[in-house]
Motif scaffolding. Structure first.
Motif, short mmCIF file in Angstrom:
data_model
loop_
_atom_site.label_atom_id
_atom_site.label_comp_id
_atom_site.label_asym_id
_atom_site.label_seq_id
_atom_site.Cartn_x
_atom_site.Cartn_y
_atom_site.Cartn_z
N LYS A 126 92.19 -50.37 -47.82
CA LYS A 126 92.56 -51.35 -46.81
C LYS A 126 93.88 -52.38 -47.49
N GLY A 127 94.60 -52.45 -46.79
CA GLY A 127 95.74 -52.88 -47.21
C GLY A 127 97.03 -52.54 -48.09
N SER A 128 96.55 -51.16 -48.61
CA SER A 128 97.38 -50.46 -49.42
C SER A 128 98.43 -49.68 -48.32
N ALA A 129 99.47 -49.30 -48.92
CA ALA A 129 100.54 -48.35 -48.00
C ALA A 129 99.96 -47.47 -47.45
N LEU A 130 99.04 -46.50 -48.12
CA LEU A 130 98.39 -45.53 -47.33
C LEU A 130 97.78 -45.94 -46.08
N LEU A 208 90.17 -42.43 -35.86
CA LEU A 208 90.46 -42.81 -36.98
C LEU A 208 90.32 -44.37 -37.10
N LEU A 209 90.80 -44.89 -36.13
CA LEU A 209 90.94 -46.50 -35.94
C LEU A 209 89.35 -47.16 -36.04
N LEU A 210 88.43 -46.46 -35.17
CA LEU A 210 87.06 -46.88 -34.79
C LEU A 210 86.29 -46.56 -36.24
N MET A 211 86.75 -45.38 -36.71
CA MET A 211 85.92 -45.14 -38.27
C MET A 211 86.35 -46.40 -39.39
N ARG A 212 87.64 -46.52 -39.10
CA ARG A 212 88.02 -47.60 -40.12
C ARG A 212 87.52 -48.86 -40.07
N SER A 213 87.43 -49.42 -38.85
CA SER A 213 86.88 -50.62 -38.49
C SER A 213 85.17 -50.80 -38.92
N SER A 214 84.76 -49.73 -38.46
CA SER A 214 83.32 -49.49 -38.77
C SER A 214 82.95 -49.50 -40.15
N LEU A 216 84.83 -50.98 -42.48
CA LEU A 216 85.36 -52.44 -42.99
C LEU A 216 83.83 -53.01 -42.86
N GLY A 217 83.13 -52.87 -41.68
CA GLY A 217 82.06 -53.73 -41.30
C GLY A 217 80.78 -53.35 -42.38
N ALA A 243 80.11 -44.33 -45.71
CA ALA A 243 80.65 -43.59 -44.42
C ALA A 243 79.53 -42.91 -43.60
N LYS A 244 78.28 -42.70 -44.40
CA LYS A 244 77.13 -42.23 -43.48
C LYS A 244 76.74 -43.51 -42.53
N ASN A 245 76.81 -44.58 -42.94
CA ASN A 245 76.42 -45.70 -41.80
C ASN A 245 77.57 -45.88 -40.96
N ALA A 246 78.85 -45.71 -41.19
CA ALA A 246 80.00 -46.21 -40.53
C ALA A 246 80.30 -45.03 -39.43
N ALA A 247 79.90 -43.79 -39.47
CA ALA A 247 80.00 -42.84 -38.78
C ALA A 247 79.41 -42.59 -37.71
N LEU A 248 78.08 -43.49 -37.68
CA LEU A 248 77.12 -43.57 -36.33
C LEU A 248 77.79 -44.14 -35.22
N PRO A 249 78.52 -45.27 -35.21
CA PRO A 249 79.33 -45.60 -33.89
C PRO A 249 80.28 -44.63 -33.57
N VAL A 250 80.87 -44.06 -34.40
CA VAL A 250 81.96 -43.02 -33.99
C VAL A 250 81.60 -42.09 -33.29
N LEU A 251 80.39 -41.56 -33.80
CA LEU A 251 79.94 -40.29 -32.97
C LEU A 251 79.39 -40.76 -31.45
N THR A 252 78.93 -41.84 -31.15
CA THR A 252 78.70 -42.21 -29.81
C THR A 252 79.94 -42.38 -29.11
N SER A 253 81.05 -42.75 -29.80
CA SER A 253 82.33 -42.79 -29.13
C SER A 253 82.95 -41.61 -28.53
N VAL A 254 82.43 -40.45 -29.69
CA VAL A 254 83.00 -38.97 -29.16
C VAL A 254 82.30 -38.80 -28.20
N GLY A 255 80.89 -39.06 -27.87
CA GLY A 255 80.58 -38.51 -26.55
C GLY A 255 80.91 -39.49 -25.30
N LEU A 256 80.88 -40.50 -25.61
CA LEU A 256 81.61 -41.29 -24.42
C LEU A 256 82.88 -41.07 -24.00
#
Lengths: 324, 326, 581
Positions: A126-130, A208-214, A216-217, A243-256
């Motif tokens: 986070k915060g880097s150029a990448l 990407l954005l969803l995973m990123r914020s997830s 960060l949380g 990542a394993k924890n953060a990916a969970l909400p992303v999966l839900t979002s994929v379905g929706l």
């Protein structure tokens, strides 16, 4: 035991919702202005011809009677005959659906995978150029205007550079000269590349954005400190713990998001002349082709319902805290 | 030679309002096999000490001055890679179980296995599994619960699993940060017994951090009382408890209600929290001390020795005044 | 910091590698494929804008289906591409007309079906019975006039008519002939079905028998259509309509392109040799620059017009309609909206239809300056008793902004609406609507042009018939002017009838019915001309413009496209087009 019962309950729920949607669609279409007959502009068709056609198409019976007939037919797999094509709707859908499923599922899987991986990397740095680069790119992808982007890809990669075909699902030149099966498969993949890329980039952004914020949380969670305290490497902490924890909400979002991705898919299919359900839907609606349009919408509803069921189950599988 | 020797350590946090010295010029040491307790109210800096000893300070915190000599190395100068080697292997931490200290989507045994694996890459899978079983035995968790997920454990079991995790690589030093807070007294008692037992068996040093002086008294042989980022009194458990020197220690002990004392229970007023940023050149307790003198407000205190092991950070006169006052 | 950078590099790298591999594989296949394309020069590739609705002859009424079907099924007579006269096709020569007996004797050519079997009078008889048994839409209503059809021998048939018909040759004998062999059994099954016509329409034939230059070889839905040369085509080697017919290509490949942009790219790239659809003028500049592209401009037999609801006052007042016809600046429409690719129309019959078009009708607004348009329109209204709050022409004869038009009765004119198709459907009509609105407002008419979705528009105008005025068009008007009858005969003034304006004129009705039965074309022409005269006097429809059709081909591999009315895409072109070497 609980899971089986849950699945069973869910399937019943889904079926009920599905039939409610079916009924709603049926009557909604009948209420829309403009009828199929009005689309026949040919002066050659006399008045009598038109009356004949109405009779043939069953449009003279009262709406409710039409509905009962429709339900009866539905259960026997008869979704009616398309007004426009004259063929059975089910055969039209059977012919087009596989192409859409192929394109959709591949692009969704690729986009979800890439989104999760890149979102993970982005959040970790986070915060880097990448991170800035990835986040901004994701935002741009997310807000891209699909037909424009699709045409751009087509023009650059298909026309200017000539690396890819200008749409369609296969090169007839290859198929009519009796080529081997592997060559045919390669040909289809070759044609699929551009529409796949279009859909891939469109969806990548949001995942990407969803995973990123997830992520960060998740970083703020205590078990991340524990993992550090154990002396685990950064990579392990990022991939296994965070990542394993953060990916969970992303999966839900994929379905929706599947429901919303259908219309994006329709536009992409149009530009690339991909013979899928999306294009058919556009045509069917603009031609007031009731049976076909109805079936397409039903299909979307079914897909969304099933997708959400799968996401629910997947979530339970991935998060041990959820049990049914 | 002491296992851990901290000299003049100062740790500061960069905040919006300025530099906050959470730990201000403290020094202490621990021998192998002994336990040292840090006790004090919230904000006194004890958790920061724990984090510093693990190298887990957040981004905006840093060691401003001082050295931390641990088994020959100076922890104050380690880089990331070196810290990763240290953590879990030489020094490990026991967290509060009430927090989300364990990853909810990974099985408990797996989380212990990875602690072992990461420092013992050559160890075979069977050996690791054996080790895990042994650890669980040590902390009294039944074997059939190994493959469960953290949310399936009770509070006490979780704490014990965390203890097992900290012990996985036989560290020389364990830092226990409020390990029994949020557990009920019965479980608390079990856990404390567990920690004492392990310490004896493995001859591990323990740094025990708590706001609960009774708990610290139960487990630790030596005690440091902290206030405002500084150690105000240190000594053996018996010394500090039987004859508290520093006015703050006295207040702390007095606020602890004892069941068998029929004396008039005098609950002291709520102390004003010390200003960790602006104070310098005076005693940090000066604002709340009831035997504060003019000297206290203008000069930095020094160490007043009661015995070889027992010291207070104050002025001789103030202490005398306080003693006379009682 | 450094370690963090190293970590992301590893991940980023692995992803990149995966993508690069994919890319390379596909790139290589791309190169490989492009090498394949070099042979097969006798394969003609044509782009279509949409998939044909259906290749069932009884259902495929959309233009793309008809393009394919017209290459398979042929009729007894067809139109000469240049003179537009009816010429024998499956028939051998001109029919012999017996005026007293009301019969047409037709001799058939020696022709074969695509499977080699003979085309005989049996097939013609069968086709007629077929039309009658199933009341096939479009054909039955025309063939109804046949009282009896008899076969004298294998190659001679006689049509007995109930009444003389002017459109016999042009509308009846242009119906497609079907093979008794192929459709015989299907017809029997269909008769027993609950909905016989539906049965026919649902029935699909994979390789239909036809007498045309090409046969359908393979139809891969959603991908392509492959047609092959019919070795039994009766026209091969013969000179008909001054063309030595082939076909000279072995196969035609029809490819579908979802948008014009992509189709044009394909044309430039060489993926297709011809795009069988109208191109918007905007592409022309770019295409003209390309040395491998040839652009064709042809007239269309089309009508784009503004119609009124003559049933609803005040549009029942001829003067009002005439004044509106006067205020419309057709030259402006031609130059600005059509960008000069078209012709203004002054009659319902397009000027390209030289024989039937009456150039002597009242030509509203022709050659006027913008001020004169206003002045003349103003004069017509004034003479008819209209008044204004502010007259558009003041006492000095200068033009001002007209306001508040009042009907002769003294009542202020109500606001009214001109319905147009939406701009994304047809920008020309939509824009024309806006311009007409502006012109009409100049003389004080309270009007607004409103775009409406095409289906709703048709339903409102044709179905519900609740409207004031509209702008619509017929893209493919038949070359025989008989359509003047259903368009304006009072009998067609009913819901879903073709007389959308509700025009009722007993004099006109009589003429319309009369012309239908005049077989002698010169005699008939007099009536048709008179009908146009009446129409342009009463102007229930104001004809606006007739756009040209713009098409483009690639000149790399083929040449010989035939230009004719309605474009180069036709059976004639496809029978004559040759590979370049």
């Amino acid at each position: 035991m609980g899971t089986r019962k849950f699945i069973f309950k869910k399937i019943i729920e889904i079926t009920i919702i599905f039939f409610v949607i079916l009924t709603l669609l049926f009557f909604l279409f009948r209420l829309s202005p403009g009828s199929p007959i009005s689309k026949m502009v040919d002066p050659g068709l006399t008045l009598e011809d038109q009356v004949l056609l109405i009779e043939q198409l069953g449009l003279d019976r009262p709406a409710f009677e039409q509905y009962i007939i429709y339900l009866k037919n539905f259960f026997t797999g008869n979704l009616g005959s398309s007004f426009h094509y004259g063929e059975a709707v089910s055969s039209i859908i059977m012919a087009k659906l596989p192409w859409t499923i192929l394109l959709f599922s591949l692009s969704t899987i690729l986009a979800a995978y890439a989104g999760i991986v890149l979102g993970k990397i982005s959040a970790w740095n986070k915060g880097s150029a990448l991170d800035n680069f990835l986040s901004i790119s994701a935002l741009i992808c997310h807000t891209l205007f699909i037909p424009w982007f699709a045409l751009l890809l087509l023009w650059v990669l298909g026309f200017k550079l000539g690396w890819f075909p200008l749409g369609g699902v296969l090169s007839p030149e290859i198929w009519i000269t009796g080529s081997s099966i592997p060559l045919k498969i390669l040909d289809v993949l070759h044609h699929m590349f551009l529409p796949l890329m279009t859909l891939f980039f469109i969806h990548l952004g949001s995942y990407l954005l969803l995973m990123r914020s997830s992520m960060l949380g998740v970083f703020k969670e205590d078990y991340i400190i524990t993992a550090r305290a154990k002396g685990l490497s950064e990579k392990v902490i990022r991939n296994k713990h965070a990542a394993k924890n953060a990916a969970l909400p992303v999966l839900t979002s994929v379905g929706l998001s599947l429901a919303f991705s259908i219309n994006g898919g329709a536009l992409t299919e149009q530009v690339f002349t991909w013979p899928g359900i999306g294009r058919e839907l556009i045509f069917a609606v603009s031609n007031n082709d009731y049976p076909l349009a109805q079936a397409c919408f039903l299909l979307i509803a079914a897909v969304v319902l099933v997708a959400n069921l799968i996401v629910d189950l997947l979530y339970a599988y991935m998060d041990p805290r959820i049990t049914y | 030679m002491a296992l851990l020797n901290v000299e003049n350590l100062t740790v500061g946090y960069k905040t919006k309002t300025g530099l906050l010295k959470a730990v201000n010029d403290i020094s202490f040491s621990i021998e192998q096999g002994r336990s040292l307790g840090f006790v004090g109210e919230s904000g006194c800096g004890k958790t920061t000490i724990g984090m510093t000893l693990m190298g887990l300070l957040p981004e905006n915190a840093s060691i401003l001055q001082g050295d931390i000599y641990f088994n020959g190395s100076n922890l104050a100068g380690l880089n990331d890679k070196q810290w990763r080697d240290f953590r879990g292997r030489e020094i490990s931490m026991i967290f509060q179980a009430a927090m989300n200290a364990m990853n909810p989507v990974i099985r408990v045994d797996e989380q212990i296995i990875e602690a072992i694996e990461t420092h013992n890459p050559e160890m075979s899978k069977t050996d690791i599994n054996e080790k895990v079983k042994t650890l669980f035995n040590m902390v009294d968790i039944p074997k059939d619960r190994l493959k469960d997920y953290p949310h399936q454990y009770s509070g006490g079991m979780k704490q014990r699993a965390i203890i097992a995790m900290a012990l996985a690589c036989n560290p020389r030093l364990i830092i226990a940060d409020e390990p029994t807070t949020a557990l009920d007294v019965i479980v608390q008692d079990q856990i404390l017994k567990e920690i004492k037992k392990i310490q004896k068996e493995l001859n591990t040093s323990v740094v025990f951090i708590s706001h609960d002086i009774a708990v610290v008294a139960d487990v630790c042989e030596d005690i440091c009382v902290m206030y405002g980022g500084q150690i105000v009194e240190k000594g053996k458990r018996e010394e500090v408890f039987k004859c508290p020197l520093h006015p703050y220690t006295k207040t702390l002990l007095a606020s602890y209600l004892s069941l068998d004392s029929d004396a008039n229970i005098k609950v002291p007023e709520i102390q004003k929290a010390p200003d960790l940023i602006t104070f310098n050149g005076k005693c940090c307790f000066a604002g709340s001390c009831n035997c504060c003198t003019a000297k206290c407000k203008s000069h930095s205190p020094g160490w007043v020795n009661m015995s070889e092991t027992h010291q207070a950070f104050c002025f001789e006169d103030t202490l005398k005044k306080d003693n006379n006052g009682r | 910091m450094l370690t963090k950078a190293k970590n992301l590099n590893r991940n980023g790298r692995s992803l990149l590698i995966v993508f690069l591999h994919m890319f390379l594989v596909i790139l290589m296949t791309g190169v490989f494929f492009s090498c394949q394309k070099k042979e097969e020069v006798k394969l003609l590739k044509i782009g279509l804008p949409e998939e044909p609705k259906s290749l069932n002859l009884w259902l495929g009424t959309d233009s793309n289906s008809r393009k394919i079907l017209s290459l398979i099924y042929q009729s007894l007579y067809t139109r000469d591409p240049k003179t537009l006269e009816m010429i024998p096709w499956l028939a051998k020569e001109e029919p012999v007309f017996d005026k007293e007996k009301l019969t047409y004797t037709v001799k058939l050519r020696q022709a074969k079906w695509s499977d080699g079997s003979e085309f005989t009078s049996e097939d013609v008889l069968f086709t007629k019975k077929f039309f009658f048994d199933f009341k096939i839409p479009r054909y039955y209503s025309k063939w109804k006039i046949i009282k009896k059809l008899e076969a004298i021998d294998e190659h001679t048939i006689v049509f007995h008519l109930q009444a003389p018909s002017a459109i016999f040759l042009s509308r009846v004998l242009t119906a497609p002939m079907v093979s008794k062999k192929e459709w015989g059994q299907i017809a029997v099954e269909a008769m027993n079905a609950e909905k016989p016509l539906k049965f026919l329409q649902d029935h699909s034939i994979e390789n239909p028998l036809g007498t045309g230059p090409f046969t359908l070889f393979e139809y891969k839905k959603g991908a392509y259509l492959h047609m092959k040369k019919n070795s039994h085509f009766f026209g091969t080697g013969k000179t008909i309509a001054n063309h030595l017919l082939g076909p000279y290509v072995d196969s035609i490949l029809f490819k579908i392109y979802g948008t014009s942009d992509v189709a044009i790219l394909a044309l430039k790239k060489g993926d297709i040799d011809m795009y069988w659809w109208d191109i918007q003028p905007g592409y022309l500049e770019d295409l003209k620059k390309d040395p491998n592209i040839e652009v064709f401009l042809n007239k269309k037999s089309a009508l784009y017009y503004m119609g009124f609801n003559v049933r609803k006052p005040p549009f029942d007042d001829k003067a009002l309609r005439q004044s509106i016809a006067t205020i419309i600046d057709k030259d402006f429409i031609l130059t600005r909206i059509l960008q000069n690719y078209g012709t203004p129309m002054y009659s319902i019959v397009p000027s390209g239809n030289v024989f039937w078009h009456n150039p002597n009708v009242r030509r509203y607004g022709e050659g006027l300056t913008p001020e004169d348009h206003i002045k003349e329109a103003y004069k017509i209204l004034k003479d008819a008793g209209y008044t204004w709050e502010t007259e558009p022409v003041d006492d000095n004869g200068d033009i001002v902004e007209g306001k508040g038009l009042k009907l002769p009765s003294g009542k202020v004119m109500d606001k009214f609406v001109i319905l147009t198709p939406p701009a994304d459907y047809d920008p020309k009509r939509a824009f024309a609507g806006v311009m007409i609105q502006e012109w009409m407002r100049k003389i004080g008419m309270p009007v607004s042009a409103r775009p409406m979705s095409f289906n709703s528009l048709l339903d409102t105008v044709k179905g519900k018939r609740e409207f004031d005025a509209f702008i619509l068009g017929y893209g493919k008007l038949n070359l025989d002017p008989d359509y003047l009858r259903p368009f304006f005969h009072s009998g067609y003034n009913k819901p879903r009838g073709w007389n959308m304006s509700g025009y009722t004129n007993p004099v006109y009705d009589k003429l319309a019915n009369e012309q239908k039965g005049i077989v002698e074309s010169k005699e008939r022409k007099k009536v048709i001309w008179e009908m146009q005269q009446i129409l342009m006097e009463d102007v229930p429809y104001i004809p606006l413009y007739n756009p040209h059709i713009l098409e483009a081909v690639s000149t790399k591999n083929f040449k010989g496209w035939i230009e004719k009315v309605n474009g180069i895409g036709s059976i004639w072109s496809l029978c004559v087009v040759k590979p370049k070497n």
